[in-house]
Scaffold this active site. Structure first.
Site, PDB file in Angstrom:
ATOM      1  CG  HIS A  82      -1.952   1.071   1.196  1.00  0.00           C
ATOM      2  ND1 HIS A  82      -3.183   0.870   0.623  1.00  0.00           N
ATOM      3  CD2 HIS A  82      -1.947   2.356   1.625  1.00  0.00           C
ATOM      4  CE1 HIS A  82      -3.896   1.977   0.713  1.00  0.00           C
ATOM      5  NE2 HIS A  82      -3.169   2.901   1.319  1.00  0.00           N
ATOM      6  CG  ASP A 161     -10.742   4.678   5.638  1.00  0.00           C
ATOM      7  OD1 ASP A 161     -10.152   5.554   6.313  1.00  0.00           O
ATOM      8  OD2 ASP A 161     -10.532   4.510   4.424  1.00  0.00           O
ATOM      9  NE  ARG A 168      -8.400  11.737   7.857  1.00  0.00           N
ATOM     10  CZ  ARG A 168      -7.623  10.772   7.331  1.00  0.00           C
ATOM     11  NH1 ARG A 168      -8.112   9.574   7.078  1.00  0.00           N
ATOM     12  NH2 ARG A 168      -6.361  11.018   7.062  1.00  0.00           N
ATOM     13  CB  SER A 183      -7.173   5.915   7.080  1.00  0.00           C
ATOM     14  OG  SER A 183      -7.463   5.767   5.718  1.00  0.00           O
ATOM     15  CE  LYS A 187      -7.919   2.644   3.362  1.00  0.00           C
ATOM     16  NZ  LYS A 187      -8.072   3.994   2.858  1.00  0.00           N
TER      17      LYS A 187
END
Ligand code: URA
Length: 440
Positions: A82, A161, A168, A183, A187
């Site tokens: 990620h 999220d 946000r 966050s 995930k």
């Protein structure tokens, strides 16, 4: 319990316990606590921060807010990757196929673009016919059969999220270390991989602007991974200028294909090999990073990485001819160009400005509902540290209208500065565990 008191406690810099955080987050997901109170809460977190324990609790509460993907039906060690978000970051399109070519299953759920940064799912959607939304059964079947699938997140993966991030994004609270860490990690944990490689970007085009902050974020996420029994490694990489030369959905697919074909820019190839090397090392398919990089480089040379990408495109309904003929990808009809206003060394190609210019050209969304022009984006003709002559081409903008091309050009022109240039490393260091850290 009252949301008001919890917000006030965080505002005053006090530490929240797990039940207070759960009350807020669960209440928000259920629609009982309104946006305005959670906006105040995220702003309080932005200024006051969170302890490690608070961040860990928040991550677990978010993780438990929705479904978890069970990858146990796929044999082998599942490793995920990620990125914290960058400009021109098409690494998943290169690293996924290379790691799969090494025999390590890659079952990846990716996101759409956020703010000025692009998303892997939008990029893949530019390939004619490519399906990004697969059922979980089909997703797992595909990984079992060909070792690779990249899909959009299923509807109910970490709903906390989804709501929090959208809020946000419009309340200037994305750039908060504990909120980013929770966050991303919620995930990744929900997506089911046993090992996680994080690419933490730092620089003008990243959410983290300083190396110190990026290392702190990396440590926070590695710690969460360890606590949850998922081995996690974070690579801290440079995002002062865009990665590679192309920014925009179809353009980035084209550049990923270039790298997998043995061409393409060196910065992109090197960081792809680094991240992929961590993935296959964690999965036990190599003994060290150098050996792993060599192995992955050989999958570029013998085209097995490119063949994996083609197999994934085929399996997801896309036109796999794209790997040998990228002209089938959409391309913006109108082109405008930036030329060097003076001679000299390029001391800055500001990634944030380039990202905004690409968005303005049509490659990103300003609101969730916006449509993307898949062929829109920017081709950089010069990078930082390069010596250019007055009048030389710096970049081309592709767009679907002359207005968009011109508006993007106006922003892009601000991205450049001339002067002294000090070469920066592409990779600043890695965080592999609480007491194992390296920096360049
Ligand atoms: N990427 C995410 O998924 N979440 C953040 O908060 C920032 C970047």
């Amino acid at each position: 319990m009252r949301a008001y008191d919890i917000i006030a406690k965080k505002r005053d810099g006090l530490v929240l316990n797990e039940s207070e955080l759960k009350y807020l987050i669960d209440g928000y997901v259920q629609g009982v606590i309104p946006d305005y109170q959670i906006s105040a809460f995220t702003m309080a977190v932005f200024f006051q921060g969170m302890t490690n324990d608070e961040t860990a609790s928040l991550t677990k509460i978010m993780l438990e807010s929705g479904d978890k993907v069970d990858l146990s039906g796929i044999p082998g060690v599942k490793v995920d990757k990620h990125s914290t978000g960058g400009v021109g970051d098409k690494l998943s399109l290169i690293v996924g196929p290379l790691v799969a070519a090494a025999g390590i299953p890659v079952a990846k759920m990716s996101g759409r673009g956020l703010g000025h940064t692009g998303g892997t799912i939008d990029k893949l959607s530019s390939i004619p016919g490519f399906q990004v939304q697969l059922s979980t059964d089909r997703f797992i079947k595909q990984v079992r059969e060909i070792g690779l699938a990249i899909v959009g997140q299923t509807g109910n993966l970490v709903p906390a999220d989804k709501k929090l991030y959208a809020l946000r994004d419009v309340t200037a609270t994305v750039e908060s270390l504990p909120l980013i860490a929770s966050s991303i990690m919620s995930k990744k944990l929900a997506s089911g991989a046993e090992k996680i490689v994080l690419d933490v970007k730092v620089g003008s085009g990243a959410f983290m602007k300083s190396k110190d902050d990026a290392f702190q974020l990396a440590r926070a996420m590695v710690r969460i991974g360890q606590d949850m029994n998922r081995e996690t490694v974070a690579v801290i990489s440079n995002m002062d200028e865009p990665l590679g030369n192309m920014v925009g959905n179809a353009l980035e697919v084209e550049e990923a294909i270039e790298v997998l074909s043995g061409r393409g820019p060196e910065d992109l190839r090197n960081i792809s090999l680094e991240l992929g090397a961590w993935m296959i090392t964690l999965a036990g398919a190599a003994f060290g990073i150098d050996e792993a990089k060599e192995k992955l480089a050989s999958f570029i040379d013998d085209k097995s990485g490119l063949n994996k990408l083609a197999a994934m495109i085929r399996a997801q309904g896309g036109d796999d001819h794209v790997v040998s003929d990228t002209s089938i990808l959409p391309q913006g009809k109108y082109v405008s160009r930036v030329y060097a206003p003076q001679s000299g060394v390029l001391s800055e190609v500001n990634a944030h400005q380039v990202g905004l210019a690409a968005m303005t050209a049509g490659a990103g969304r300003s609101t969730k509902e916006d449509n993307i022009d898949m062929g829109a984006g920017i081709k950089l003709a010069a990078k930082m540290g390069q010596k250019v002559k007055k009048g030389e081409l710096l970049a081309e903008v592709y767009a679907e209208s002359t207005e968009k091309a011109q508006a993007a050009l106006n922003i892009l022109e601000q991205a450049y500065a001339f002067g002294e240039y000090k070469e920066q490393p592409m990779i600043f260091g890695t965080v592999t565990s609480r007491d194992n850290e390296s920096s360049a």
